[in-house]
Scaffold this motif. Structure first.
Motif, mmCIF file in Angstrom:
data_model
loop_
_atom_site.group_PDB
_atom_site.id
_atom_site.type_symbol
_atom_site.label_atom_id
_atom_site.label_comp_id
_atom_site.label_asym_id
_atom_site.label_seq_id
_atom_site.Cartn_x
_atom_site.Cartn_y
_atom_site.Cartn_z
ATOM 1 N N GLU A 14 0.819 -1.210 0.000
ATOM 2 C CA GLU A 14 0.000 0.000 0.000
ATOM 3 C C GLU A 14 0.854 1.263 0.000
ATOM 4 O O GLU A 14 0.429 2.309 -0.493
ATOM 5 C CB GLU A 14 -0.950 -0.007 1.195
ATOM 6 C CG GLU A 14 -1.976 -1.115 1.150
ATOM 7 C CD GLU A 14 -2.711 -1.180 -0.180
ATOM 8 O OE1 GLU A 14 -3.194 -0.136 -0.648
ATOM 9 O OE2 GLU A 14 -2.791 -2.284 -0.770
ATOM 10 N N VAL A 15 2.056 1.165 0.546
ATOM 11 C CA VAL A 15 2.993 2.298 0.464
ATOM 12 C C VAL A 15 3.329 2.575 -1.002
ATOM 13 O O VAL A 15 3.331 3.723 -1.456
ATOM 14 C CB VAL A 15 4.271 2.014 1.273
ATOM 15 C CG1 VAL A 15 5.286 3.144 1.084
ATOM 16 C CG2 VAL A 15 3.943 1.854 2.752
ATOM 17 N N VAL A 16 3.585 1.497 -1.753
ATOM 18 C CA VAL A 16 3.894 1.646 -3.176
ATOM 19 C C VAL A 16 2.691 2.175 -3.935
ATOM 20 O O VAL A 16 2.825 3.041 -4.808
ATOM 21 C CB VAL A 16 4.350 0.295 -3.768
ATOM 22 C CG1 VAL A 16 4.634 0.434 -5.258
ATOM 23 C CG2 VAL A 16 5.593 -0.210 -3.053
ATOM 24 N N ARG A 17 1.488 1.700 -3.614
ATOM 25 C CA ARG A 17 0.293 2.147 -4.317
ATOM 26 C C ARG A 17 0.107 3.665 -4.178
ATOM 27 O O ARG A 17 -0.159 4.364 -5.154
ATOM 28 C CB ARG A 17 -0.948 1.428 -3.771
ATOM 29 C CG ARG A 17 -2.206 1.728 -4.595
ATOM 30 C CD ARG A 17 -3.468 1.306 -3.868
ATOM 31 N NE ARG A 17 -3.467 -0.080 -3.435
ATOM 32 C CZ ARG A 17 -3.806 -1.093 -4.220
ATOM 33 N NH1 ARG A 17 -4.198 -0.864 -5.465
ATOM 34 N NH2 ARG A 17 -3.792 -2.332 -3.752
ATOM 35 N N THR A 18 0.252 4.162 -2.951
ATOM 36 C CA THR A 18 0.101 5.605 -2.737
ATOM 37 C C THR A 18 1.131 6.400 -3.524
ATOM 38 O O THR A 18 0.817 7.421 -4.136
ATOM 39 C CB THR A 18 0.231 5.929 -1.239
ATOM 40 O OG1 THR A 18 -0.757 5.207 -0.505
ATOM 41 C CG2 THR A 18 0.039 7.424 -0.996
ATOM 42 N N ARG A 19 2.369 5.917 -3.527
ATOM 43 C CA ARG A 19 3.422 6.614 -4.267
ATOM 44 C C ARG A 19 3.130 6.614 -5.763
ATOM 45 O O ARG A 19 3.401 7.588 -6.456
ATOM 46 C CB ARG A 19 4.766 5.945 -3.981
ATOM 47 C CG ARG A 19 5.974 6.777 -4.360
ATOM 48 C CD ARG A 19 6.114 7.984 -3.436
ATOM 49 N NE ARG A 19 6.403 7.568 -2.093
ATOM 50 C CZ ARG A 19 7.638 7.317 -1.638
ATOM 51 N NH1 ARG A 19 8.677 7.418 -2.455
ATOM 52 N NH2 ARG A 19 7.820 6.977 -0.379
ATOM 53 N N LYS A 20 2.558 5.522 -6.270
ATOM 54 C CA LYS A 20 2.218 5.438 -7.690
ATOM 55 C C LYS A 20 1.106 6.412 -8.052
ATOM 56 O O LYS A 20 1.132 7.040 -9.108
ATOM 57 C CB LYS A 20 1.809 4.004 -8.044
ATOM 58 C CG LYS A 20 2.964 3.011 -8.074
ATOM 59 C CD LYS A 20 2.481 1.582 -8.105
ATOM 60 C CE LYS A 20 1.754 1.268 -9.373
ATOM 61 N NZ LYS A 20 1.347 -0.170 -9.422
ATOM 62 N N ILE A 21 0.116 6.544 -7.178
ATOM 63 C CA ILE A 21 -0.970 7.493 -7.435
ATOM 64 C C ILE A 21 -0.420 8.916 -7.513
ATOM 65 O O ILE A 21 -0.733 9.679 -8.435
ATOM 66 C CB ILE A 21 -2.045 7.392 -6.340
ATOM 67 C CG1 ILE A 21 -2.717 6.018 -6.369
ATOM 68 C CG2 ILE A 21 -3.102 8.483 -6.515
ATOM 69 C CD1 ILE A 21 -3.649 5.766 -5.193
#
Length: 294
Positions: A123-130
């Motif tokens: 989820e850390v990666v998902r937020t950064r991708k957004i």
């Protein structure tokens, strides 16, 4: 005052927003993504019958959001595959999940305490991708609010949005599982997050990007870890969405399409026990088929 000086939230958020994702966070992202691929019906059979098709499906699970965002922004859909280290790392994870002797790697990463840590890192990666998707779209289309929202949304949930194409590679066709029609919590959260980051990028939200990344990551990690631990696939937005849809679109109150979509009567769990997730139900079905074949 001294405590506030030591716990400088601005500096913490700034450090967190600039923290490198490779390799630890990216490995966790690849592990959870390919783990969910293995839960899908027929994925193990495909990995035995056609490793190439299985590998392509795994790459879509890992890099589908980048591929879809590149297509939308006019770049080559294979542009991300020039990152050899990422592709090799995802390939190694795919091989270990599907072909590790005695299924040891899969058993380790599917062990709930380990899985919760990996889900949090994903989820850390998902937020950064957004956030990166919105920033990229803002650079290309400075006044294109909708383009920023769509790009951030795709970056956060592109894998789910192209799931029907991925299913075709496995020989499965389920048009009723379209993510637009039955949005899961990560897909909805990606959309709302894309809206927030677009407002921040266009200076309509009076908050720094680093602090917004930190706060949204905290929300996503907390929500997804809690849902995974409880074997739940509901949504924290369900109550608010129900009332808003009722007021604006005359939808019946308490209607949750995603809940109905994932809960089939034949696979419903007893009321006294927590409901299983879609991935766990698929994994149970696959194991039962394997036992019958034996």
């Amino acid at each position: 005052m001294d405590v506030l000086g030591v716990l400088n939230l601005g500096e913490i958020a700034q450090y967190f927003s600039k923290m490198a994702m490779f390799p630890v966070f990216d490995v966790a992202y690849y592990i959870v993504s390919i783990l969910y691929l293995k839960y899908e019906p027929g994925s193990v059979e495909v990995s035995r019958r056609s490793p190439v098709a299985s590998w392509l499906c795994a790459m879509l699970y890992c890099f589908g959001s980048y591929i879809l965002a590149d297509v939308m922004l006019g770049a080559s859909p294979i542009d991300y595959f020039h990152n050899n280290s990422h592709v090799l790392l995802a390939t190694a994870v795919w091989y270990l999940v599907f072909y590790c002797p005695l299924n040891l790697f899969y058993k380790c990463v599917a062990f709930m305490p380990v899985k919760l840590v990996l889900v949090a890192l994903k989820e850390v990666v998902r937020t950064r991708k957004i956030a990166a998707g919105v920033h990229h779209a803002h650079h290309a289309y400075h006044h294109g609010w909708f383009i920023m929202v769509i790009t951030g949304y795709v970056k956060g949930s592109g894998v789910a949005l192209i799931s029907n194409f991925e299913q075709l590679l496995r020989g499965v066709w389920k048009p009723d599982s379209n993510e637009i029609l039955n949005m899961s919590f990560p897909t909805k959260a990606s959309l709302y997050g894309a809206i927030l980051f677009t407002l921040q990028e266009t200076h309509w939200l009076p908050i720094s990007k680093s602090l917004l990344i930190c706060l949204f990551t905290l929300f996503m990690v907390t929500s997804k870890v809690f849902m995974t631990a409880r074997h739940s696939h509901g949504s924290p937005f369900a109550l608010v969405e129900s009332w808003v849809c009722h007021l604006l679109f005359h939808s019946p109150l308490g209607c949750d399409d995603s809940h109905d979509h994932h809960h089939h009567p034949a696979a419903a769990a007893p009321a006294a026990s927590p409901a299983k997730t879609k991935e766990e139900l698929n994994e149970g079905t696959r194991k039962r088929k394997s036992k019958k074949a034996e």
